[in-house]
Design a protein around this motif. Structure first.
Motif, PDB file in Angstrom:
ATOM      1  N   SER A  78     -16.655  -8.994  13.152  1.00 49.15           N
ATOM      2  CA  SER A  78     -17.470  -8.033  12.409  1.00 49.15           C
ATOM      3  C   SER A  78     -16.625  -7.416  11.301  1.00 49.15           C
ATOM      4  N   ALA A  79     -17.264  -7.078  10.227  1.00 47.69           N
ATOM      5  CA  ALA A  79     -16.571  -6.390   9.134  1.00 47.69           C
ATOM      6  C   ALA A  79     -16.008  -5.057   9.621  1.00 47.69           C
ATOM      7  N   ASP A  80     -16.625  -4.488  10.642  1.00 51.91           N
ATOM      8  CA  ASP A  80     -16.152  -3.215  11.202  1.00 51.91           C
ATOM      9  C   ASP A  80     -14.759  -3.332  11.813  1.00 51.91           C
ATOM     10  N   ASN A  81     -14.325  -4.545  12.139  1.00 50.77           N
ATOM     11  CA  ASN A  81     -12.996  -4.755  12.718  1.00 50.77           C
ATOM     12  C   ASN A  81     -11.894  -4.716  11.662  1.00 50.77           C
ATOM     13  N   TRP A  82     -12.269  -4.729  10.412  1.00 45.47           N
ATOM     14  CA  TRP A  82     -11.316  -4.792   9.311  1.00 45.47           C
ATOM     15  C   TRP A  82     -11.385  -3.518   8.489  1.00 45.47           C
ATOM     16  N   ARG A  83     -10.247  -3.148   7.899  1.00 48.28           N
ATOM     17  CA  ARG A  83     -10.242  -2.014   6.977  1.00 48.28           C
ATOM     18  C   ARG A  83      -9.412  -2.387   5.766  1.00 48.28           C
ATOM     19  N   GLU A  84      -9.688  -1.709   4.699  1.00 47.82           N
ATOM     20  CA  GLU A  84      -8.999  -1.991   3.445  1.00 47.82           C
ATOM     21  C   GLU A  84      -7.947  -0.911   3.200  1.00 47.82           C
ATOM     22  N   VAL A  85      -6.733  -1.351   2.889  1.00 51.93           N
ATOM     23  CA  VAL A  85      -5.652  -0.431   2.558  1.00 51.93           C
ATOM     24  C   VAL A  85      -5.071  -0.850   1.216  1.00 51.93           C
ATOM     25  N   SER A  86      -4.388   0.068   0.569  1.00 43.25           N
ATOM     26  CA  SER A  86      -3.742  -0.294  -0.694  1.00 43.25           C
ATOM     27  C   SER A  86      -2.615  -1.271  -0.408  1.00 43.25           C
ATOM     28  N   ASP A  87      -2.256  -2.075  -1.386  1.00 40.52           N
ATOM     29  CA  ASP A  87      -1.139  -3.005  -1.220  1.00 40.52           C
ATOM     30  C   ASP A  87       0.136  -2.240  -0.870  1.00 40.52           C
ATOM     31  N   GLU A  88       0.296  -1.071  -1.447  1.00 44.56           N
ATOM     32  CA  GLU A  88       1.477  -0.243  -1.167  1.00 44.56           C
ATOM     33  C   GLU A  88       1.502   0.177   0.303  1.00 44.56           C
ATOM     34  N   GLU A  89       0.354   0.623   0.816  1.00 46.34           N
ATOM     35  CA  GLU A  89       0.276   1.019   2.222  1.00 46.34           C
ATOM     36  C   GLU A  89       0.522  -0.182   3.136  1.00 46.34           C
ATOM     37  N   ALA A  90      -0.011  -1.339   2.782  1.00 47.77           N
ATOM     38  CA  ALA A  90       0.215  -2.553   3.584  1.00 47.77           C
ATOM     39  C   ALA A  90       1.703  -2.877   3.631  1.00 47.77           C
ATOM     40  N   SER A  91       2.393  -2.756   2.503  1.00 48.82           N
ATOM     41  CA  SER A  91       3.836  -3.010   2.464  1.00 48.82           C
ATOM     42  C   SER A  91       4.592  -2.024   3.346  1.00 48.82           C
ATOM     43  N   GLU A  92       4.171  -0.767   3.318  1.00 44.66           N
ATOM     44  CA  GLU A  92       4.822   0.261   4.143  1.00 44.66           C
ATOM     45  C   GLU A  92       4.614  -0.035   5.629  1.00 44.66           C
ATOM     46  N   ILE A  93       3.409  -0.437   5.998  1.00 46.01           N
ATOM     47  CA  ILE A  93       3.115  -0.767   7.395  1.00 46.01           C
ATOM     48  C   ILE A  93       3.965  -1.953   7.845  1.00 46.01           C
ATOM     49  N   LEU A  94       4.012  -2.998   7.014  1.00 49.42           N
ATOM     50  CA  LEU A  94       4.804  -4.178   7.358  1.00 49.42           C
ATOM     51  C   LEU A  94       6.288  -3.843   7.457  1.00 49.42           C
ATOM     52  N   GLN A  95       6.775  -2.991   6.580  1.00 52.42           N
ATOM     53  CA  GLN A  95       8.180  -2.565   6.628  1.00 52.42           C
ATOM     54  C   GLN A  95       8.456  -1.807   7.921  1.00 52.42           C
ATOM     55  N   ARG A  96       7.562  -0.891   8.297  1.00 54.59           N
ATOM     56  CA  ARG A  96       7.734  -0.120   9.527  1.00 54.59           C
ATOM     57  C   ARG A  96       7.742  -1.043  10.745  1.00 54.59           C
ATOM     58  N   ILE A  97       6.841  -2.035  10.763  1.00 55.06           N
ATOM     59  CA  ILE A  97       6.782  -2.990  11.875  1.00 55.06           C
ATOM     60  C   ILE A  97       8.086  -3.777  11.958  1.00 55.06           C
ATOM     61  N   ALA A  98       8.609  -4.215  10.820  1.00 53.99           N
ATOM     62  CA  ALA A  98       9.865  -4.971  10.797  1.00 53.99           C
ATOM     63  C   ALA A  98      11.016  -4.110  11.324  1.00 53.99           C
TER      64      ALA A  98
END
Length: 78
Positions: A39-59
């Motif tokens: 479902s589209a409800d399972n997905w959310r849109e974030v800015s590319d900057e926020e996505a990079s920050e999330i990926l950096q935090r996970i790493a």
């Protein structure tokens, strides 16, 4: 043998410019092809900057876990 041809609707989500789609901060992509149970409800849109920050935090969290794991292993005698 039986050949059955069906027409299916393909539901696609596309991120807005300079945005990324994410599902539970696990998957990051610009385009999602929704499966029949998704479902589209399972997905959310974030800015590319926020996505990079999330990926950096996970790493960083994974690196910290790896350092902790390595610190608990015995060092063999040489």
């Amino acid at each position: 043998m039986e050949i059955k041809q069906e027409t299916r609707e393909l539901r696609t989500l596309n991120a807005a410019p300079v945005h990324t789609l994410t599902c539970d901060n696990v998957y990051f992509t610009k385009t999602v092809y929704l499966g029949s149970k998704d479902s589209a409800d399972n997905w959310r849109e974030v800015s590319d900057e926020e996505a990079s920050e999330i990926l950096q935090r996970i790493a960083e969290e994974e690196e910290a876990r790896e350092r902790t794991r390595q610190g608990t292993q015995e060092v063999p005698d040489v």
